[in-house]
Structure formats: C-alpha cells, structure tokens
Scaffold this motif. Structure first.
Motif, mmCIF file in Angstrom:
data_model
loop_
_atom_site.group_PDB
_atom_site.id
_atom_site.type_symbol
_atom_site.label_atom_id
_atom_site.label_comp_id
_atom_site.label_asym_id
_atom_site.label_seq_id
_atom_site.Cartn_x
_atom_site.Cartn_y
_atom_site.Cartn_z
ATOM 1 N N LEU A 262 0.861 -1.187 0.000
ATOM 2 C CA LEU A 262 0.000 0.000 0.000
ATOM 3 C C LEU A 262 0.893 1.231 0.000
ATOM 4 O O LEU A 262 1.870 1.305 0.759
ATOM 5 N N THR A 263 0.563 2.200 -0.869
ATOM 6 C CA THR A 263 1.330 3.441 -0.957
ATOM 7 C C THR A 263 0.388 4.632 -0.889
ATOM 8 O O THR A 263 -0.682 4.631 -1.503
ATOM 9 N N ALA A 264 0.801 5.648 -0.142
ATOM 10 C CA ALA A 264 0.055 6.903 -0.050
ATOM 11 C C ALA A 264 0.981 8.057 -0.412
ATOM 12 O O ALA A 264 2.136 8.106 0.035
ATOM 13 N N THR A 265 0.496 8.977 -1.241
ATOM 14 C CA THR A 265 1.229 10.187 -1.583
ATOM 15 C C THR A 265 0.302 11.383 -1.363
ATOM 16 O O THR A 265 -0.918 11.256 -1.460
ATOM 17 N N TYR A 266 0.900 12.542 -1.086
ATOM 18 C CA TYR A 266 0.078 13.732 -0.865
ATOM 19 C C TYR A 266 0.828 14.947 -1.400
ATOM 20 O O TYR A 266 1.911 15.288 -0.902
ATOM 21 N N GLY A 267 0.273 15.582 -2.427
ATOM 22 C CA GLY A 267 0.903 16.744 -3.025
ATOM 23 C C GLY A 267 0.543 18.022 -2.289
ATOM 24 O O GLY A 267 -0.639 18.349 -2.135
ATOM 25 N N VAL A 268 1.573 18.726 -1.818
ATOM 26 C CA VAL A 268 1.387 20.010 -1.128
ATOM 27 C C VAL A 268 2.297 21.022 -1.807
ATOM 28 O O VAL A 268 3.479 21.121 -1.478
ATOM 29 N N GLY A 269 1.770 21.751 -2.778
ATOM 30 C CA GLY A 269 2.616 22.653 -3.535
ATOM 31 C C GLY A 269 3.672 21.857 -4.289
ATOM 32 O O GLY A 269 3.373 20.897 -4.997
ATOM 33 N N ALA A 270 4.933 22.235 -4.103
ATOM 34 C CA ALA A 270 6.031 21.537 -4.767
ATOM 35 C C ALA A 270 6.460 20.282 -4.017
ATOM 36 O O ALA A 270 7.263 19.497 -4.530
ATOM 37 N N THR A 272 5.874 16.522 -2.175
ATOM 38 C CA THR A 272 5.049 15.313 -2.223
ATOM 39 C C THR A 272 5.566 14.311 -1.198
ATOM 40 O O THR A 272 6.487 13.527 -1.481
ATOM 41 N N PRO A 273 5.019 14.336 0.030
ATOM 42 C CA PRO A 273 5.372 13.289 1.003
ATOM 43 C C PRO A 273 4.838 11.938 0.523
ATOM 44 O O PRO A 273 3.762 11.855 -0.080
ATOM 45 N N LYS A 274 5.586 10.852 0.834
ATOM 46 C CA LYS A 274 5.211 9.511 0.382
ATOM 47 C C LYS A 274 5.439 8.504 1.508
ATOM 48 O O LYS A 274 6.373 8.642 2.295
ATOM 49 N N PHE A 275 4.575 7.482 1.529
ATOM 50 C CA PHE A 275 4.751 6.382 2.486
ATOM 51 C C PHE A 275 4.298 5.082 1.833
ATOM 52 O O PHE A 275 3.268 5.039 1.153
ATOM 53 N N SER A 276 5.070 4.017 2.028
ATOM 54 C CA SER A 276 4.711 2.704 1.498
ATOM 55 C C SER A 276 4.915 1.633 2.561
ATOM 56 O O SER A 276 5.856 1.707 3.371
ATOM 57 N N TYR A 277 4.019 0.651 2.532
ATOM 58 C CA TYR A 277 4.157 -0.535 3.376
ATOM 59 C C TYR A 277 4.053 -1.768 2.488
ATOM 60 O O TYR A 277 3.124 -1.883 1.672
ATOM 61 N N GLY A 278 5.012 -2.669 2.608
ATOM 62 C CA GLY A 278 4.989 -3.914 1.859
ATOM 63 C C GLY A 278 4.971 -5.104 2.798
ATOM 64 O O GLY A 278 5.587 -5.072 3.870
ATOM 65 N N HIS A 279 4.255 -6.157 2.412
ATOM 66 C CA HIS A 279 4.129 -7.339 3.266
ATOM 67 C C HIS A 279 4.247 -8.611 2.432
ATOM 68 O O HIS A 279 3.508 -8.789 1.458
#
Length: 344
Positions: A262-270, A272-279
């Motif tokens: 599962l991956t989540a990204t969030y664009g805030v202006g320039a 882009t924080p990102k987080f991924s979890y793999g199982h």
C-alpha cells in the motif's frame, strides 16, 4: 564553424528529415547509506536507471504510422565490472520498430513488459537499495523489465478499458547461465482501466521451456499482479497491490509466493510526502505454509519539484525478513537515500 552558417545549414534541411526524430532521456541518481544486519554501513553513489533515447515516426497515410525507438541505458556511477566503464550497450533498453493506427499499436524488439511500462504505480521510489524500493515491484518480481525478443500489441482505449498482449520467444538466448537450446517462451496479458482519478491494472505472465533441460522453478511458471489506485482532487493518492507467483522449486515441489503493498502520496505545492508498506506472506510448498518465510517493509520520504523536469527527494526504508529467511542467509536492511531526477 560560424554559428550563422550552422543555423543556415539546419534551416536548409528538409522539414520532414527533422520533424519525426525526438531525443529524450532521464538522469536518475543519488547518495545512499545502507546497513545490512551484521555488517558495517556502506555509502554509495548510485544510478537508478538513467537512459537516453531516440524515437520517431513516419506517416504512412490513412491514419497509419511507422514507429521506432532506440533507447540505451546510462550510468551515473561506474559499475564494479573491473573496467570502470559507465557506458551502456546501444539499444540495451526499449528498442523496437512497429506500426500504430486506429487498431492500436504493434511493436517488435526489446520491449518493456506491461508491469514495467504501465504498472508499478504502487512503487514510486527510485533507489538501488532493496530497502528503498518495494519488493513487490522490484526484487521479487520476474517482470518489471523488458522482454528482449518479443512482439507486443497494445489496444486502443474502449470506454476507459485497454489491453496488452505480448509474446517473448527464446528469452534466454545468449544468456550463459542457460543452455542455448532451452528456448524459453513468455506469454503475457495486461488489462487496464482508467476513469477520472481511478486507475486499475492487472498482468498475467507465464514462462515455458520448449527444449533442453529446463530449470525446474521456472518451467510452467506464472506470475500475476493487480494494482488499483485513486487520486483525489485535494492531492491525496492511494494505491494498493497484490501479487502471486506459482511454480516449482528445484526439488519439483509446488511453490507459491504472495505479497501485498500500500502506498500513499500527498501533493502540497512543490512537496510530495510519500509512504509505502509492503508485506510478504509465508510461502507455500505443496499447499503447506513455510513458517516465518515472509517480510515486512516500510518506506517514508518526500519529493520536491525544483521544476517541471527536475525533482529532488529524500527517503528512509527498512526491510525486515522473517526468521526463516534470515537463517537462509538474507539479512535485514536499513537505508537512507537522497535522490535527484532530471528528464529531458
């Protein structure tokens, strides 16, 4: 030569001779600090798949075009091959000739598989370290690469749906690890759907040896993966993936490997924080779980768009294997990286 003379010479060339050729490329590299359990930390200047290419087309009339591409891998770091060379073999990446029209697109040559060209949206990470890329679309997949001797067909879109068919023949040709007469075939189907912010992709591939002494774990072997994601209007992107491999091990036992991410990204202006979890789930051998044979993976980072074509980023990841994998000699890994990417 005088700059004015050069400009005049270029202007004198026929427009058709210049209009159908495009030079493009991507430079991707960074600095990484990697720590395998039981070993000292290692610093690396790493390349993440830089490439340069030429592509073009010719209008054949009635909506039909001849298309072609020659793409070569580059390295920003010198590989440890004893030569210090950082150059790539011409045409080592996507290199093909084909036709495109209302019917879709057909390409012949060294062509990316569907997982490589249309999927891996769950893995937005650029790295050489295993801990900084999701295993589901990196180290654990037999796809996400190119079929070197293949024919690929891509359909046009129908109400958001499309599909891909690809057939790779004699994929182990010129590979010294295999007998020259094994003639390994790869058959692949890819399916896609896009509607607004929704994207869904599926790939199925099967490997078969036609002749010679087949390697047991790759004969009559198949892999499938599904990815689905949604990009919200306020900048949030979510992607989930599930993959499964079925085949035989070296003792001719039936083996199954399953994993999810599962991956989540969030664009805030320039930014882009990102987080991924793999199982990775426990593997199955002849229908029985092989206890403590999975893994857990976490990656967190942020990208910053310096321009439309240049991005910088930082990331930290940890890859923890279960005890059975550690006992087989595979260590857990921690890694920190700084990345920079430029497209032209």
């Amino acid at each position: 030569m005088n700059k004015k003379l050069i400009a005049l010479a270029l202007a004198a060339l026929p427009a058709a001779a210049m209009a159908d050729v495009t030079l493009y490329g991507t430079l991707k590299g960074g600095f990484e600090n990697v720590k395998n359990d039981g070993e000292k930390r290692v610093n690396n200047v790493a390349d993440f798949g830089s490439r340069i290419g030429f592509k073009g087309n010719e209008d054949l009339g009635n909506g039909l075009k001849a298309i072609w591409q020659v793409e070569t891998g580059l390295r920003l770091d010198a590989p440890n091959d004893g030569t210090g060379s950082s150059s790539g073999r011409l045409g080592s990446r996507n290199t093909f000739i084909g036709l495109q029209g209302d019917f879709g697109k057909v390409r012949l040559g060294n062509v990316s598989d569907y997982a490589d060209s249309d999927m891996a949206i769950v893995n937005p990470w650029e790295s050489e370290a295993d801990a900084l890329q999701l295993a589901i679309a990196n180290t654990n997949t037999p796809l996400d690469t190119r079929l070197k001797n293949s024919v690929r067909y891509d359909s046009p879109k129908f109400a958001g749906f499309d599909f891909t068919l690809q057939y790779g023949v004699n994929e182990d040709r010129n590979n010294p690890a295999y007998a020259p007469d094994t003639n390994r075939d790869v058959k692949l189907v890819g399916l896609g759907y896009e509607n607004g912010g929704l994207t869904a992709k599926y790939v199925y591939a099967r490997w078969d040896y036609k002749n010679g002494d087949a390697v047991a774990e790759l004969d009559n072997y198949y892999y499938q993966r599904v990815e689905a994601g949604y990009n919200f209007d306020f900048g949030l992107g979510l992607v989930g993936a599930y993959a499964q491999q079925n085949g035989k091990d070296v003792l001719n036992n039936k083996a199954k490997i399953r994993e999810a991410a599962l991956t989540a990204t969030y664009g805030v202006g320039a930014f882009t924080p990102k987080f991924s979890y793999g199982h990775g789930f426990d593997s199955k051998v002849n229908g029985e779980d092989l206890n403590n044979s999975g893994y857990k993976q976490y990656i967190v980072g942020v990208d910053y768009a310096l321009s439309k074509r240049t991005t910088a980023g930082v990331s930290y990841g940890k890859l923890d294997y279960d005890t059975a994998v550690n006992e087989a000699g595979v260590p857990d890994q921690r890694a920190f990286g700084v990345q920079m990417i430029h497209k032209f």
